[in-house]
Design an enzyme around this catalytic site. Structure first.
Site, PDB file in Angstrom:
ATOM      1  N   MET A 122     -21.704  44.728  32.758  1.00  0.00           N
ATOM      2  CA  MET A 122     -20.559  45.629  32.642  1.00  0.00           C
ATOM      3  C   MET A 122     -20.186  45.834  31.182  1.00  0.00           C
ATOM      4  SD  MET A 122     -18.668  47.609  34.346  1.00  0.00           S
ATOM      5  CE  MET A 122     -18.251  47.274  36.059  1.00  0.00           C
TER       6      MET A 122
ATOM      7  N   PHE B 106      -4.083   8.279  27.713  1.00  0.00           N
ATOM      8  CA  PHE B 106      -5.445   8.728  27.987  1.00  0.00           C
ATOM      9  C   PHE B 106      -5.462   9.664  29.192  1.00  0.00           C
ATOM     10  CE2 PHE B 106      -9.549   8.031  30.245  1.00  0.00           C
ATOM     11  CZ  PHE B 106     -10.350   8.696  29.339  1.00  0.00           C
ATOM     12  N   GLN B 107      -6.093  10.798  29.050  1.00  0.00           N
ATOM     13  CA  GLN B 107      -6.176  11.836  30.095  1.00  0.00           C
ATOM     14  C   GLN B 107      -4.799  12.309  30.563  1.00  0.00           C
ATOM     15  OE1 GLN B 107      -9.072  10.568  33.122  1.00  0.00           O
ATOM     16  NE2 GLN B 107     -10.684  11.542  31.923  1.00  0.00           N
TER      17      GLN B 107
ATOM     18  N   LYS C 213       0.098   7.957  38.860  1.00  0.00           N
ATOM     19  CA  LYS C 213      -0.671   6.873  39.471  1.00  0.00           C
ATOM     20  C   LYS C 213       0.230   5.776  40.038  1.00  0.00           C
ATOM     21  CE  LYS C 213      -4.839   4.179  38.545  1.00  0.00           C
ATOM     22  NZ  LYS C 213      -5.838   3.805  37.522  1.00  0.00           N
TER      23      LYS C 213
ATOM     24  N   GLU D 150     -14.444  20.640  38.354  1.00  0.00           N
ATOM     25  CA  GLU D 150     -13.165  20.894  39.047  1.00  0.00           C
ATOM     26  C   GLU D 150     -12.916  22.377  39.282  1.00  0.00           C
ATOM     27  OE1 GLU D 150     -13.483  18.933  36.372  1.00  0.00           O
ATOM     28  OE2 GLU D 150     -12.693  16.954  36.869  1.00  0.00           O
TER      29      GLU D 150
END
Lengths: 579, 174
Positions: free
Chosen positions: A483, A111-112, A161, A49
């Site tokens: 760096m 969940f999630q 949802k 993502e």
């Protein structure tokens, strides 16, 4: 017309003229992925993502249109926090859509589930949790409006949802409807005429003026207007890391990049100026060095669309809130009128010759590689610059390679430089280059990446291969987090702590091939040009070149962190810098 | 209270607005001294009265950053001499039989109200200027404060004193 929330969401994106979105489906966003099958919007399936977010940013950078990313709830939402923060820091317009657990389950540690709007509150310009399917078109319109107007930035829409599955009556809000819903949002775009007159007066009085052009010039599509102002007034310009390309590097009045690794002449001209004309720039600490010692004699004209930037770091003598393009257009008119009515700027010959003296004495420089020596990263960049089209889009990650690219590339066109300036997100280059190529398929897109950066997001090359997005990646592989290594060498007595990465683990060529790309390795100077030419000729898949570069090479000039810009350290071959 | 300023912030009455305001303060390193939130007469809007500790950052930067929040509609800075400020306090104090009459006397002097009486404790409600509440709190300390809750201040701009006609004459002359 009755639609499900999901259908309304996709239709709203179509109404906003979204042509492409970057995303990855999952449980909570499943209903929204169904109507995508029937939509003309192209969906690019990413491998992580974070990639979706940076691709949307790259797309927005080069097109000026908002990038759209869509992911599911929980871990997907947290994975996209980094790109949101990146876009927030660099004012990139971006619309992120996240799935959320059903509204009945919110707060139950489902969940999630995660508190997406809570987590992203401080890294978005605004965000919404949709609680009623009927609100979807209005919220999507507001989201695009807020992302793209005023100071642009990322916004996030979180859709549970069950809301996606609820039926609603389709409508499309008018501009007036949107404005009525946003009583607290009225960006001011027109500068105050009295302030603009005052700015013009200061410009015509100054002896040592410098234009300090920032990313706001690009956001406001003001590059042409800026050029008009510069040519009218004959004032030198510095272009910040976010503004590279906003004014052509090959123009005689361009001093290049200021700041910690800026050109000596850009840094020192600002330090010694008596008037800084800050246009869409924000006095970032990487530009000012120690703020108290920054440009001590300069009066400040500060133009920015975000009122909070005026006086945040340095109090301006002339603050102007407004869109850079509109303000500069007015400024040009007023300066032209003043000049027509006989006001003359003082003689600036001495200042100009001082600047050209610095340019001659302290150009960018490095020790050339001899045959058989290890490859110098700057040499690779010069070769790449000289063997690609003038309007090539260059994308970079964060670190030494980023600074070298900004220094050694000649940016002559706006929107040809894409990088992570404010947040400094390692791993930005590969996905951002993919997004840029999707936005401008007509242009050649080269990412210059470090080996450390490349390992963070390289898997998105699988996305590029499967979607036939022919980006080209030049890894400046110095086997170190370069760096950090440079700082440890210079400021920690060469005590190298956790910076070594190895040049051949992973094997970048095999890795590239495994991801469906063409892979090349270059170890000596004479192989550089022929390999770049081979890469340029490939247009049906991504290419990765593993350039094995000298790990001891450091970025110069450098203003050590916390120091005054007067204490700029130049390349050792140029002796002592400073005044 | 030097270095404190009162901001009256009109916000949209929507879910999460207080979180946005509070989060902005912590994110930018500003300190909130006190905070009061309630709906206004127009139920689309709420008013948040924030007393900020300005030594932590210039007030101008705080208000500019606050104003960038999409849900913030209007911000007024209320300087102490240009605002009417009030606060409410509930205070439970120890008042054994021999001290009770003294406590009641002080409550009366401060125009407070006794809202609950226990065996050897009293709960007092007092509304007024914050500084008056401070004084009362100091006086009660000697008797033993058991619990104390203040609301944080609410404020509105002070009204014009001059009659409208006089003001308009002055406006023309000036």
């Amino acid at each position: 017309m009755k639609l499900t929330g999901a259908q309304a969401l996709i239709k709203s994106l179509e109404m906003e003229q979204v042509e492409v979105m970057f995303g990855l489906p999952g449980g909570a966003i499943l209903p929204v992925y169904d109507p995508i099958i029937d939509s003309p919007i192209r969906h690019i399936l990413v491998r992580h993502e974070q990639g979706a977010g940076h691709m949307a940013e790259g797309y927005a950078h080069v097109t000026g249109r908002p990038g759209v990313a869509m992911v599911t709830s929980g871990p997907a939402a947290t994975n996209i926090v980094t790109p949101l923060c990146d876009a927030y820091m660099d004012s990139i317009p971006m619309v992120c859509i996240t799935g959320q657990v059903p509204s009945t389950a919110i707060g139950s540690d489902a969940f999630q589930e995660c508190d997406t709007t809570g987590i992203t509150m401080s890294v978005t310009k605004h965000n919404w949790l949709i609680t009623d399917a009927q609100d979807i078109p209005m919220i999507v319109r507001q989201a695009f409006h807020i992302a793209t107007t005023g100071r642009p930035g990322p916004v996030l829409v979180d859709i549970p949802k069950d809301i996606s599955n609820t039926m609603m009556d389709w409508y499309w809000p008018t501009d007036a409807d949107v404005a009525a819903e946003l009583p607290g949002y009225k960006p001011n775009t027109k500068g105050h005429p009295r302030m603009i007159r005052e700015a013009a007066r200061l410009i015509l009085e100054s002896h040592r003026p410098v234009i300090y052009a920032g990313g706001g010039i690009l956001k406001a599509r003001a590059a042409e207007t800026l050029k008009e102002l510069v040519e009218l007034t004959g004032i030198h310009v510095v272009t910040t890391l976010m503004a590279r390309g906003a004014f052509p590097d090959r123009h005689p009045l361009c001093l290049g990049m200021p700041g910690m690794h800026g050109n000596y002449s850009a840094v020192t001209a600002m330090q010694q100026s008596d008037l800084l004309i800050a246009l869409g720039s924000r006095f970032d600490d990487r530009v000012t060095g120690k703020v108290g010692a920054f440009a001590p004699d300069a009066k400040i004209i500060h133009v920015d669309i975000d009122p909070a930037e005026l006086g945040k770091v340095r109090r301006p003598d002339v603050p102007i809130v407004g869109d850079c393009r509109l303000v500069i257009e007015e400024l040009v008119k007023v300066v032209r009128d003043l000049m027509a009515s006989g006001t003359e700027a003082p003689d600036r010959t001495a200042w100009k010759s001082t600047i050209s003296g610095w340019q001659e004495r302290y150009p960018l420089t490095y020790e050339q590689s001899l045959d058989g020596d290890s490859l110098k990263p700057q040499f690779v960049l010069e070769q790449l610059r000289d063997s690609t089209p003038d309007d090539t889009i260059v994308v970079s990650g964060v670190g030494q390679h980023q600074m070298w690219t900004s220094q050694y590339w000649k940016f002559d066109h706006p929107y040809t430089w894409v990088n992570s300036g404010g947040l400094g997100t390692m791993g930005f280059a590969v996905p951002a280059a993919i997004g840029a190529k999707v936005g401008r398929p007509d242009k050649m897109v080269w990412a210059v990446d470090g080996d450390g950066c490349f390992q963070m997001t390289a898997q998105e090359l699988v996305t590029a291969s499967s979607e036939r997005i022919p980006v080209k990646i030049a890894i400046l592989n110095n086997a170190y987090l370069g760096m950090v290594r440079q700082w440890q060498e210079m400021f920690y007595e060469e005590r190298y702590s956790e910076v070594y990465l190895s040049p051949d683990l992973p094997d970048y060529v095999k890795w590239a091939e495994a991801m469906g790309c063409v892979g090349f390795r270059v170890e000596s100077p004479e192989e550089v040009l022929p390999t770049i030419e081979k890469a340029n000729a490939i247009d049906d898949r991504p290419v990765v070149i593993d350039f094995r570069t000298d790990s001891r090479e450091k970025v110069y000039p450098m203003v050590p962190a916390g120091s005054s810009n007067d204490d700029i350290v130049v390349d050792p071959s140029q002796g002592e810098g400073g005044r | 209270m030097s270095g404190h300023h009162t901001l009256s912030v009109l916000v949209e009455n929507k879910a999460g607005v207080l979180a946005r305001v509070a989060q902005l303060f912590s994110r930018r390193g500003y300190n909130i001294y006190s905070l009061a939130v309630a709906p206004t007469d127009d139920d689309r809007f709420s008013r948040i009265t924030i007393v900020v500790d300005v030594e932590s950052s210039p007030l101008e930067q705080i208000t500019k950053q606050l104003f960038k929040l999409i849900n913030v509609v209007k911000i007024s800075e209320l300087a102490p001499d240009q605002a009417v400020e009030r606060e409410l306090m509930l205070l439970t104090v120890t008042a054994s039989p021999d001290a009770r009459s003294q406590v009641i006397e002080l409550v009366q002097v401060f125009n407070g109200t006794i809202v609950d009486v226990g065996h050897d404790q009293l709960t007092v409600m007092l509304a007024g200027q914050p500084v008056k509440l401070d004084d009362f709190e100091d006086l009660m300390r000697a008797y033993g404060i058991v619990e104390l809750q203040r609301t944080g201040r609410v404020a509105l701009p002070r009204l014009e004193r001059q009659a409208p006609r006089l003001r308009s004459v002055k406006g023309k002359a000036g």
